[in-house]
Design a protein around this motif. Structure first.
Motif, mmCIF file in Angstrom:
data_model
loop_
_atom_site.group_PDB
_atom_site.id
_atom_site.type_symbol
_atom_site.label_atom_id
_atom_site.label_comp_id
_atom_site.label_asym_id
_atom_site.label_seq_id
_atom_site.Cartn_x
_atom_site.Cartn_y
_atom_site.Cartn_z
ATOM 1 N N ILE A 89 60.576 -68.476 -14.139
ATOM 2 C CA ILE A 89 60.408 -68.414 -12.682
ATOM 3 C C ILE A 89 61.579 -67.676 -12.040
ATOM 4 C CG2 ILE A 89 60.401 -69.817 -10.578
ATOM 5 C CD1 ILE A 89 58.625 -71.789 -12.016
ATOM 6 N N LEU A 90 62.783 -67.986 -12.477
ATOM 7 C CA LEU A 90 63.957 -67.304 -11.915
ATOM 8 C C LEU A 90 63.948 -65.812 -12.230
ATOM 9 C CD1 LEU A 90 66.731 -69.979 -12.554
ATOM 10 C CD2 LEU A 90 65.647 -69.364 -10.385
ATOM 11 N N TYR A 91 63.378 -65.440 -13.362
ATOM 12 C CA TYR A 91 63.260 -64.031 -13.717
ATOM 13 C C TYR A 91 62.177 -63.356 -12.872
ATOM 14 C CZ TYR A 91 62.088 -59.851 -16.370
ATOM 15 O OH TYR A 91 61.823 -58.559 -16.722
ATOM 16 N N TRP A 92 61.061 -64.045 -12.654
ATOM 17 C CA TRP A 92 59.896 -63.471 -11.973
ATOM 18 C C TRP A 92 60.060 -63.451 -10.448
ATOM 19 C CZ3 TRP A 92 56.327 -66.194 -8.841
ATOM 20 C CH2 TRP A 92 55.183 -65.467 -8.509
ATOM 21 N N LEU A 93 60.707 -64.473 -9.878
ATOM 22 C CA LEU A 93 60.796 -64.641 -8.431
ATOM 23 C C LEU A 93 61.396 -63.439 -7.691
ATOM 24 C CD1 LEU A 93 59.961 -66.729 -6.397
ATOM 25 C CD2 LEU A 93 62.214 -67.745 -6.557
ATOM 26 N N PRO A 94 62.495 -62.855 -8.125
ATOM 27 C CA PRO A 94 63.050 -61.717 -7.383
ATOM 28 C C PRO A 94 62.146 -60.473 -7.413
ATOM 29 C CG PRO A 94 64.670 -62.585 -8.924
ATOM 30 C CD PRO A 94 63.388 -63.278 -9.196
ATOM 31 N N LYS A 95 61.229 -60.410 -8.346
ATOM 32 C CA LYS A 95 60.364 -59.244 -8.469
ATOM 33 C C LYS A 95 59.152 -59.304 -7.539
ATOM 34 C CE LYS A 95 61.636 -58.420 -13.277
ATOM 35 N NZ LYS A 95 62.953 -58.125 -12.920
ATOM 36 N N VAL A 96 58.868 -60.480 -6.965
ATOM 37 C CA VAL A 96 57.739 -60.640 -6.055
ATOM 38 C C VAL A 96 58.177 -60.167 -4.670
ATOM 39 C CG1 VAL A 96 56.189 -62.308 -4.974
ATOM 40 C CG2 VAL A 96 56.865 -62.589 -7.356
ATOM 41 N N PRO A 97 57.457 -59.198 -4.097
ATOM 42 C CA PRO A 97 57.859 -58.720 -2.774
ATOM 43 C C PRO A 97 57.659 -59.805 -1.715
ATOM 44 C CG PRO A 97 55.780 -57.743 -3.437
ATOM 45 C CD PRO A 97 56.284 -58.526 -4.603
ATOM 46 N N PHE A 98 58.634 -59.944 -0.855
ATOM 47 C CA PHE A 98 58.566 -60.946 0.203
ATOM 48 C C PHE A 98 57.950 -60.310 1.442
ATOM 49 C CE2 PHE A 98 60.490 -62.882 3.992
ATOM 50 C CZ PHE A 98 59.976 -64.159 3.853
ATOM 51 N N LYS A 99 56.866 -60.922 1.942
ATOM 52 C CA LYS A 99 56.240 -60.479 3.172
ATOM 53 C C LYS A 99 56.224 -61.658 4.130
ATOM 54 C CE LYS A 99 52.885 -57.125 3.100
ATOM 55 N NZ LYS A 99 51.493 -56.702 2.955
ATOM 56 N N PRO A 100 57.011 -61.602 5.180
ATOM 57 C CA PRO A 100 56.986 -62.718 6.120
ATOM 58 C C PRO A 100 55.622 -62.814 6.804
ATOM 59 C CG PRO A 100 58.331 -60.929 6.965
ATOM 60 C CD PRO A 100 57.908 -60.555 5.576
ATOM 61 N N TRP A 101 55.207 -64.030 7.121
ATOM 62 C CA TRP A 101 53.918 -64.246 7.774
ATOM 63 C C TRP A 101 53.959 -63.699 9.180
ATOM 64 C CZ3 TRP A 101 52.314 -67.601 11.830
ATOM 65 C CH2 TRP A 101 50.941 -67.654 11.986
ATOM 66 N N ASN A 102 52.967 -62.927 9.518
ATOM 67 C CA ASN A 102 52.871 -62.342 10.849
ATOM 68 C C ASN A 102 51.564 -62.811 11.481
ATOM 69 O OD1 ASN A 102 52.773 -60.799 13.129
ATOM 70 N ND2 ASN A 102 53.055 -58.844 12.093
ATOM 71 N N PRO A 103 51.632 -63.628 12.545
ATOM 72 C CA PRO A 103 50.399 -64.147 13.140
ATOM 73 C C PRO A 103 49.529 -63.067 13.775
ATOM 74 C CG PRO A 103 52.284 -64.709 14.496
ATOM 75 C CD PRO A 103 52.816 -64.096 13.226
ATOM 76 N N ASP A 104 50.095 -61.926 14.095
ATOM 77 C CA ASP A 104 49.333 -60.846 14.711
ATOM 78 C C ASP A 104 48.644 -59.950 13.692
ATOM 79 O OD1 ASP A 104 50.171 -61.698 17.200
ATOM 80 O OD2 ASP A 104 51.970 -60.462 17.127
ATOM 81 N N SER A 105 48.904 -60.170 12.440
ATOM 82 C CA SER A 105 48.374 -59.291 11.415
ATOM 83 C C SER A 105 47.411 -60.054 10.539
ATOM 84 C CB SER A 105 49.532 -58.756 10.593
ATOM 85 O OG SER A 105 49.079 -58.066 9.477
ATOM 86 N N PRO A 106 46.361 -59.539 10.072
ATOM 87 C CA PRO A 106 45.792 -58.253 10.455
ATOM 88 C C PRO A 106 44.981 -58.376 11.732
ATOM 89 C CG PRO A 106 44.461 -59.232 8.740
ATOM 90 C CD PRO A 106 45.622 -60.172 8.989
ATOM 91 N N SER A 107 45.006 -57.345 12.497
ATOM 92 C CA SER A 107 44.267 -57.363 13.748
ATOM 93 C C SER A 107 42.829 -56.922 13.503
ATOM 94 C CB SER A 107 44.947 -56.449 14.762
ATOM 95 O OG SER A 107 45.034 -55.148 14.260
ATOM 96 N N PRO A 108 41.913 -57.296 14.373
ATOM 97 C CA PRO A 108 40.515 -56.886 14.211
ATOM 98 C C PRO A 108 40.381 -55.358 14.234
ATOM 99 C CG PRO A 108 40.726 -58.570 15.894
ATOM 100 C CD PRO A 108 42.111 -58.144 15.521
ATOM 101 N N VAL A 109 39.414 -54.867 13.475
ATOM 102 C CA VAL A 109 39.203 -53.419 13.374
ATOM 103 C C VAL A 109 37.761 -53.108 13.742
ATOM 104 C CG1 VAL A 109 39.223 -51.444 11.795
ATOM 105 C CG2 VAL A 109 40.920 -53.255 11.542
ATOM 106 N N LEU A 110 37.568 -52.163 14.639
ATOM 107 C CA LEU A 110 36.244 -51.728 15.048
ATOM 108 C C LEU A 110 35.705 -50.744 14.018
ATOM 109 C CD1 LEU A 110 34.250 -52.034 17.422
ATOM 110 C CD2 LEU A 110 35.308 -50.032 18.440
ATOM 111 N N LEU A 111 34.555 -51.090 13.403
ATOM 112 C CA LEU A 111 33.966 -50.250 12.354
ATOM 113 C C LEU A 111 32.760 -49.455 12.838
ATOM 114 C CD1 LEU A 111 34.006 -52.843 9.443
ATOM 115 C CD2 LEU A 111 35.655 -51.013 9.859
ATOM 116 N N PHE A 112 32.066 -49.976 13.847
ATOM 117 C CA PHE A 112 30.842 -49.361 14.351
ATOM 118 C C PHE A 112 30.784 -49.652 15.842
ATOM 119 C CE2 PHE A 112 26.311 -49.581 15.446
ATOM 120 C CZ PHE A 112 25.813 -48.436 14.858
ATOM 121 N N TYR A 113 30.476 -48.606 16.645
ATOM 122 C CA TYR A 113 30.445 -48.800 18.091
ATOM 123 C C TYR A 113 29.448 -47.844 18.728
ATOM 124 C CZ TYR A 113 32.082 -49.383 22.887
ATOM 125 O OH TYR A 113 32.149 -49.639 24.227
#
Length: 93
Positions: A7-31
């Motif tokens: 775990i100590l070997y693997w943990l630093p290799k995992v990219p850290f992405k902080p939680w963002n409540p605004d992401s992902p935003s809705p995407v318009l596909l058809f209009y």
């Protein structure tokens, strides 16, 4: 102990992405009868996938649809033309 070392070997290799409540935003596909090709390409969504979603929601074709919006986890919301007209009437009243 070996498990802890792994775990100590693997943990630093995992990219850290902080939680963002605004992401992902809705995407318009058809209009209004037009596919938004750039959004579909960016989100890796095909017309066939959208058609399956329409059929699952009881819509026979794109001619009945005002908009398709991609929400989180590839869930699509369908706004029918009749619903869009009703919403406009309420806003205009």
């Amino acid at each position: 102990m070996v498990f802890t070392q792994a775990i100590l070997y693997w943990l630093p290799k995992v990219p850290f992405k902080p939680w963002n409540p605004d992401s992902p935003s809705p995407v318009l596909l058809f209009y209004q009868g037009k596919f938004i090709a750039s959004a579909m390409r960016d989100e890796h969504i095909t017309k066939e996938e959208m058609l399956v979603t329409l059929l699952e929601n009881g819509v026979a074709s794109f001619s009945e649809v005002h908009a398709v919006i991609l929400r989180t986890e590839k869930r699509m919301d369908i706004i029918r033309k009749a619903e869009a007209k009703d919403r406009l009437k309420v806003k205009g009243a």
